[in-house]
Write an enzyme that holds these catalytic residues in place. Structure first.
Site, PDB file in Angstrom:
ATOM      1  N   ASP A 107       0.868  -1.217  -0.145  1.00  0.00           N
ATOM      2  CA  ASP A 107      -0.023  -0.093   0.089  1.00  0.00           C
ATOM      3  C   ASP A 107       0.853   1.098  -0.058  1.00  0.00           C
ATOM      4  OD1 ASP A 107      -2.340  -1.312   0.013  1.00  0.00           O
ATOM      5  OD2 ASP A 107      -2.969  -0.483   2.053  1.00  0.00           O
ATOM      6  N   HIS A 148      -3.509   7.974   8.429  1.00  0.00           N
ATOM      7  CA  HIS A 148      -3.247   6.706   8.963  1.00  0.00           C
ATOM      8  C   HIS A 148      -2.168   6.387   9.486  1.00  0.00           C
ATOM      9  CE1 HIS A 148      -7.134   5.396   7.062  1.00  0.00           C
ATOM     10  NE2 HIS A 148      -6.908   5.699   6.069  1.00  0.00           N
ATOM     11  N   ASP A 183     -13.240  12.249   5.716  1.00  0.00           N
ATOM     12  CA  ASP A 183     -12.372  10.944   4.829  1.00  0.00           C
ATOM     13  C   ASP A 183     -13.437   9.792   4.954  1.00  0.00           C
ATOM     14  OD1 ASP A 183     -10.735   8.702   4.064  1.00  0.00           O
ATOM     15  OD2 ASP A 183      -9.445  10.461   3.705  1.00  0.00           O
ATOM     16  N   HIS A 185     -12.450   7.053   5.111  1.00  0.00           N
ATOM     17  CA  HIS A 185     -11.932   6.064   6.109  1.00  0.00           C
ATOM     18  C   HIS A 185     -11.788   6.565   7.520  1.00  0.00           C
ATOM     19  CE1 HIS A 185     -10.221   5.051   1.962  1.00  0.00           C
ATOM     20  NE2 HIS A 185     -10.535   3.761   2.344  1.00  0.00           N
ATOM     21  N   ASP A 271     -12.524  11.402  -0.655  1.00  0.00           N
ATOM     22  CA  ASP A 271     -12.980   9.822  -1.204  1.00  0.00           C
ATOM     23  C   ASP A 271     -14.195   9.489  -0.716  1.00  0.00           C
ATOM     24  OD1 ASP A 271     -11.963   9.805   1.488  1.00  0.00           O
ATOM     25  OD2 ASP A 271     -10.553   8.278   1.024  1.00  0.00           O
ATOM     26  N   TYR A 310      -9.642   9.522  -4.881  1.00  0.00           N
ATOM     27  CA  TYR A 310      -8.960   8.813  -5.982  1.00  0.00           C
ATOM     28  C   TYR A 310      -9.619   9.033  -7.326  1.00  0.00           C
ATOM     29  CZ  TYR A 310      -7.193   7.352  -1.390  1.00  0.00           C
ATOM     30  OH  TYR A 310      -6.770   7.584  -0.139  1.00  0.00           O
TER      31      TYR A 310
END
EC number: 3.5.1.98
Length: 500
Positions: A107, A148, A183, A185, A271, A310
């Site tokens: 990743d 992250h 976000d 996530h 995103d 993205y």
């Protein structure tokens, strides 16, 4: 022809803000690799839109100073920073053990100029925090927001956690700092860093359930002194503007009332927009930007950061529009001609309609989440008070003012000094260098519809070489606090998924 629609109300919130915008022209040159969905090129596209919409003239446009090793080590482990500085595509095969240890290689690939990329985006976020500490109203760094990254490892396309570094800088001036994450996530790296303190409240609105990083359950509320200072809003596929705002405004209104932050950091990961290549929400650009508009309305120093996103033409649309919201400037829906104009066909407009996908978030589910979180907030009787013995000195970053505002000269606080953090903020940061989850954020490896060819294979431009030399060790004494793994990651026992 539809106007931008971001007119601000009259009264205190209708006034113009002093806005600093951090941008390095080199940032769009960095390239994660063919087929990888993270494309720093989107930052250059955003900047081009800002220029052609005439928004740059309303801001102080600043090229950030590169964050130095010692700056990054205010949060990250010194051996991890040393590794990021030294690893190159040519040497990575000789460091397989280190790659695995620091979760770099899949990743989070090794690419040319990796460390200078980290220095650039972290420098913009910390520089923005410094400007807020010096009296600016809003600071923007669309290249930041990489939420992250952990103390000792990369995660989910993120290597250095610029958000944590910016919050540590804000804590030098402000007793309490609020972090808000929109976000798709979960903002796990930031939540984990401040999980045990009452000086930073983290609030994350995110997709939850068989989805990267697998954390962010509504029951994850903080630990010890930080209990109830972590709020998680777990959402399902297809959430639309109306449903999202039915949670965002009441929850954030109560947070502002109870926590009374001195500064707010808002991670604007795009995103969560409808049609994102890795996402599954159904927010319009206006719905996403409503969060910026709402947090701006509290007239508290505000740091706006990027994050995920993205489908890069929509990322550029979103962050351009949200820059207009921050400035209080209306911009037209019809897009001006510019060097990336062909990305935005066939309509060549700023806004795109959301899809007709099913909203799996029932009214009952949303009401239950809202009631639970408002109940948690009711348990905070008042904003915590912090006694400062002696405030750490502000960071003075020698950034270059690229373009002053249209009505102002360059600020008198543009200094030539290069004085960095003299000592740590009196801040407890979780110190646990064990990987908390085996999940990977690589849904892009599945045979999902690819981006337009021009987005996948844009020309690689000159890569930037790493310039700084490693200073060797941390200069600050950081509290060593360890939590039981299940306290900071209740959801890590869920099955690994090919996440977005």
């Amino acid at each position: 022809m539809e106007a931008g629609g971001n007119s601000l109300p009259s009264g205190p919130d209708g006034s113009k803000r002093k806005v600093y915008y951090f941008y390095d022209p080199e940032v769009g040159n960095y390239y994660y690799g063919q087929g990888h969905p993270m494309k720093p090129h989107r930052i250059r596209m955003t900047h081009a839109l800002l220029a052609h919409y005439g928004l740059l003239q309303h801001m102080h446009v600043v090229k950030p100073a590169l964050a130095r090793d010692r700056d990054l080590c205010r949060f990250h482990a010194d051996d991890y920073v040393a590794f990021l500085r030294s690893i190159t595509p040519e040497t990575q095969q000789d460091q397989l053990r280190q790659l695995k240890r620091f979760n770099v290689g899949e990743d989070c690939p090794v690419f040319d100029g990796l460390y200078s990329f980290c220095q650039t985006y972290a420098g913009g976020s910390v520089g923005g925090a410094v400007k807020l500490n010096h009296g600016s109203d809003i600071a923007i760094n669309w290249s930041g927001g990489l939420h992250h990254a952990k103390k000792c490892e990369a995660s989910g396309f993120c290597y250095v956690n610029d958000i944590v570094l910016a919050i540590l800088e804000l804590l030098k001036m402000h007793e309490r700092v609020l972090y808000v994450d929109i976000d798709i996530h979960h903002g796990d790296g930031v939540e984990e860093a401040f999980y045990t303190t009452d000086r930073v409240m983290t609030v994350s609105f995110h997709k939850f359930g068989d989805y990267f990083p697998g954390t962010g359950d509504v029951r994850d509320i903080g630990y010890g002194k930080g209990k109830y200072y972590s709020l998680n809003v777990p959402l399902d596929d297809g959430i639309d503007d109306e449903s999202y705002q039915s949670l965002f405004k009441p929850i954030m209104g109560k947070v502002m009332e109870v926590f009374k932050p001195g500064a707010v950091v808002l991670q604007c990961g795009a995103d969560s927009l409808s049609g994102d290549r890795l996402g599954c929400f159904n927010l319009s650009i206006k719905g996403h930007a409503e969060c910026v508009k709402y947090m701006r309305s509290f007239n508290v120093p505000l740091l706006l950061l990027g994050g995920g996103g993205y489908t890069i033409r929509n990322v550029a649309r979103c962050w351009c529009y949200e820059t207009g919201v921050a400035l209080g400037v209306e911009i037209e829906d019809k897009m001006p001609q510019h060097e990336y104009y062909e990305y935005f066909g066939p309509d060549y407009t700023l806004h795109v309609a959301p899809s007709n996908m099913e909203n799996k978030n029932s009214r009952q589910l949303l009401d239950e989440i809202k009631i639970k979180l408002l109940d948690n907030l009711s348990k905070l009787q008042h904003a915590p008070s912090v006694q400062f013995q002696e405030r750490p000195p502000d960071t003075e970053i020698p950034e270059k003012l690229v373009k002053p505002t249209i009505n102002e000269k360059a600020d008198e606080d543009q200094e030539d000094e290069d004085e960095r953090w003299g000592r740590d903020s009196d801040m407890d940061v979780v110190d646990d260098c064990k990987p908390l989850s085996g999940r990977v954020k690589r849904e892009y490896l599945e045979p999902k519809a690819m981006e337009d060819q021009k987005e996948v294979e844009y020309a690689r431009e000159t890569d930037t070489e790493t310039k700084a030399s490693y200073s060797g060790s941390m200069l600050i004494d950081e509290p060593q606090i360890k939590l039981e793994q299940d306290n900071i990651n209740k959801s890590s026992d869920q099955p690994a998924e090919m996440n977005s």
